[in-house]
Design an enzyme around this catalytic site. Structure first.
Site, PDB file in Angstrom:
ATOM      1  N   PHE A   1       0.836  -1.187   0.075  1.00 19.74           N
ATOM      2  CA  PHE A   1      -0.001   0.065  -0.077  1.00 19.74           C
ATOM      3  C   PHE A   1       0.967   1.161   0.215  1.00 19.74           C
ATOM      4  O   PHE A   1       0.414   2.266  -0.335  1.00 19.74           O
ATOM      5  CB  PHE A   1      -0.971  -0.005   1.135  1.00 19.74           C
ATOM      6  N   LYS A   2       1.967   1.303   0.184  1.00 24.03           N
ATOM      7  CA  LYS A   2       3.129   2.272   0.210  1.00 24.03           C
ATOM      8  C   LYS A   2       3.027   3.110  -1.293  1.00 24.03           C
ATOM      9  O   LYS A   2       3.110   4.159  -1.183  1.00 24.03           O
ATOM     10  CB  LYS A   2       4.592   1.983   0.586  1.00 24.03           C
TER      11      LYS A   2
END
Ligand SMILES: *Cc1c(COP(=O)(O)O)cnc(C)c1O
Length: 497
Positions: free
Chosen positions: A109-110
């Site tokens: 998700f970064k």
């Protein structure tokens, strides 16, 4: 819109200044002075693209960027690097909905924020007329490092230094970082855990002598960690996107409240959910899910935050954190924006290793619930969901999935935030879903096996790992981080010769 430190309201900066600075000079974190309240018409909004939605949400926060600039940044960030045009698809899994945030270039998700941050940084540098080189100093628990390097590789006027805990990231995560190319990237493993690396980075960041040295060298630090407001804000968007997908598919009525469960480490992802709620998104409970490093769970249960405990290496390494940086921002917002109180708390945490809030203060955290999953519960959850639904999830997501399953008293629809592709952690996932022993399987074998069992196509990023050449590993002691940063800053980049 102005931003100021969680520890001092006086020194206000614009969005582009806050993004370049990363961290306030007093060691606090930048926060927006208010939450823009947008008039959301869910019915009309449900048909906008992710990029259009991102613009609507980010524009009031980034109001010193021109409309054209911001739209250009967003278009470049959320493009074919994502393997789906939805960018953050919502998938029904049993009784919950998984918000899949791993469809970007590095499968975690970064990417949702780090695909955008480098473009925002470039524009911010232009806006502010900064002629100094920006040194992105970053500690990673596994996923930020690769996503930040991929984003900043060869971005003119920047160089990026990444420290990750030796033995504290998965084999795939390490390989992803070591195979990154770019003339301006420097990656080092350190003998220590993530908290030690993050604390050292913060100290280097705020040290006067170091600042002076960089200034003399026409450089300045910035951060790609979620301490940087430019990383936090883009994360608000996907909560709106999840909500709109539920409205669009008829799962909820426009305006109906939902809950979210977020696998939490540095508290950035779940804080973005809180920001979304403050902006008017109908979220009921924000459920904070921890692994065995359950410092946040204990806080929400007792009002005491105590980092003095054993640091555990778990199968969800990106959540192996005891000093949860963004929690400082929540403390500021919830404790009546009282910077004096935040200062007291943060200095207690630094000097004594713990702090407590009063019973009255604890009651103000009403939007939050908390839970945690042990290693065994995490593995069982992966297995159980796979057997019941055929859906394969990574260990971080499984922590949240387990905690969500414990919150059955919450009647509203539950969104589980799914933060990484199972292909980032094939050994753990295989051990959970197969009965055969996958003893000491190397990552290549583990990937192939998981591929056969799950039948999920390999993302491009995984295919690349099989063939890419790895750079030599460079390992140092925590105490050597500062001299190493100094050395790297003084190093002449090839592009500059
Ligand atoms: C970073 C990360 C988390 C934790 O997110 P925070 O914003 O640090 O709370 C959870 N899962 C994965 C896969 C991550 O990379």
């Amino acid at each position: 819109m102005y931003y100021h430190s969680t520890r001092d309201k006086e020194q206000k900066v614009t969005a582009s200044q806050a993004i370049i600075a990363g961290l306030a000079t007093d060691g606090g974190l930048y926060i927006p002075e208010r939450f823009p309240k947008l008039a959301f018409d869910w019915e009309t909004l449900k048909d906008v693209t992710y990029q259009e939605l991102a613009y609507k949400i980010l524009a009031p926060f980034l109001d010193d960027f021109s409309e054209a600039d911001l739209k250009e940044c967003i278009a470049k960030a959320y493009d074919e690097k994502f393997d789906t045009s939805v960018i953050a698809p919502l998938v029904q899994v049993g009784a919950t909905y998984h918000l899949e945030l791993f469809h970007g270039a590095t499968m975690a998700f970064k990417d949702m924020a780090l695909s955008l941050l480098p473009y925002l940084m470039e524009k911010a540098i232009q806006l502010q007329g900064v002629e100094r080189e920006i040194i992105i100093l970053t500690a990673t628990s596994g996923d930020t490092g690769k996503a930040a390097m991929a984003g900043f590789a060869d971005v003119p006027g920047t160089r990026i230094i990444v420290f990750y805990p030796e033995g504290g990231v998965s084999a795939i995560q390490e390989r992803q970082m070591l195979t990154q190319t770019g003339s301006n990237i420097f990656v080092r493993s350190v003998i220590g855990n993530f908290d030690e690396a993050q604390t050292a980075v913060k100290n280097i960041f705020t040290e006067n002598q170091m600042r002076q040295l960089l200034a003399n060298n026409k450089q300045q630090f910035s951060s790609a960690n979620s301490m940087n407001i430019g990383r936090l804000l883009p994360q608000i968007v996907y909560y709106f996107s999840a909500y709109l997908q539920l409205v669009k598919s008829g799962q909820i009525m426009a305006g109906e409240a939902i809950n979210v469960t977020v696998p939490t480490g540095n508290f950035g992802d779940i804080l973005a959910a809180y920001y979304a709620k403050r902006m008017g998104l109908p979220l009921n409970k924000l459920v904070c899910a921890s692994n065995e490093n359950k410092v946040l769970y204990d806080f929400f249960e007792t009002g005491t935050y105590d980092k003095q405990r054993e640091f555990k290496l778990t199968s969800s390494p990106s959540m192996d954190i005891l000093i949860s940086s963004n929690f400082e921002r929540l403390l500021y917002h919830v404790l009546d924006e009282d910077t004096a109180r935040v200062n007291d708390i943060m200095s207690a945490l630094e000097t004594q290793g713990h702090f407590s809030v009063t019973t009255e203060e604890l009651e103000k955290f009403i939007d939050f619930e908390a839970g945690y999953a042990t290693e065994e519960q995490t593995r069982d959850q992966i297995k159980q969901i796979y057997e019941q639904t055929g859906y394969v999830m990574d260990p971080h997501t499984a922590v949240a999935s387990f905690v969500a399953s414990e919150k059955r008293q919450l009647t509203e629809k539950m969104v589980v935030v799914s933060t990484a592709s199972p292909y980032k952690f094939p050994e753990t996932v295989l051990q959970a879903i197969t009965t055969e022993k996958v003893a000491s399987a190397d990552w290549q074998t583990a990937l192939e096996q998981l591929h056969q069992i799950s039948k999920m196509p390999f993302p491009t990023a995984i295919k690349h790992l099989f063939t890419a050449t790895s750079n030599a590993k460079n390992t140092l002691q925590i105490a050597d981080m500062r001299p190493e940063v100094e050395r790297i800053c003084l190093y002449q980049l090839e592009s500059e010769e």
